[in-house]
Design a protein around this motif. Sequence first.
Motif: not given
Length: 152
Positions: A104-105, A140-142, A134-136, A23-26
Amino acid sequence: MTTTISSPKDLLDLAGQDLGVSEWLEVPQRDIDTFAEATHDHQWIHTDVERAKTGPFGETIAHGYLTLSLLIPLWSEILEITELKMAVNYGLNKVRFPAPVPAGSSIRLAANVVSVEEVKGGGYQVTVAATVECNRSEKPVVIAEMVYRYYG
């Protein structure tokens, strides 16, 4: 989507499989600030909201290692072993941070089981190809390989 197996031995059946995404995690600013306190890393791109507006990202961003540490809760959403005595985070291979995580993403983990092998003491070592999105960000971020050992 969670994959549930009974015992660590059942990991052998998952080798080569795509296990899907969490799931998405803020990642809120308060978590970034808490991480900065815990690690003594107060670089302004992470903690100074006003100054970061004029910086290279236009806002504060999460520490790369904070994002990396969030692999733990994200991974726990993807794989569950019901008859487990112990799990050990054995390490990481090939870690990269291709894009920042703005405060906040939200992020999520996509995981693919690269390999599973038996280790001394009755355990199983699992190498997982991990990609954190990341949703923004389009990138990829990692990107990393997670290595865990599970004992039943």
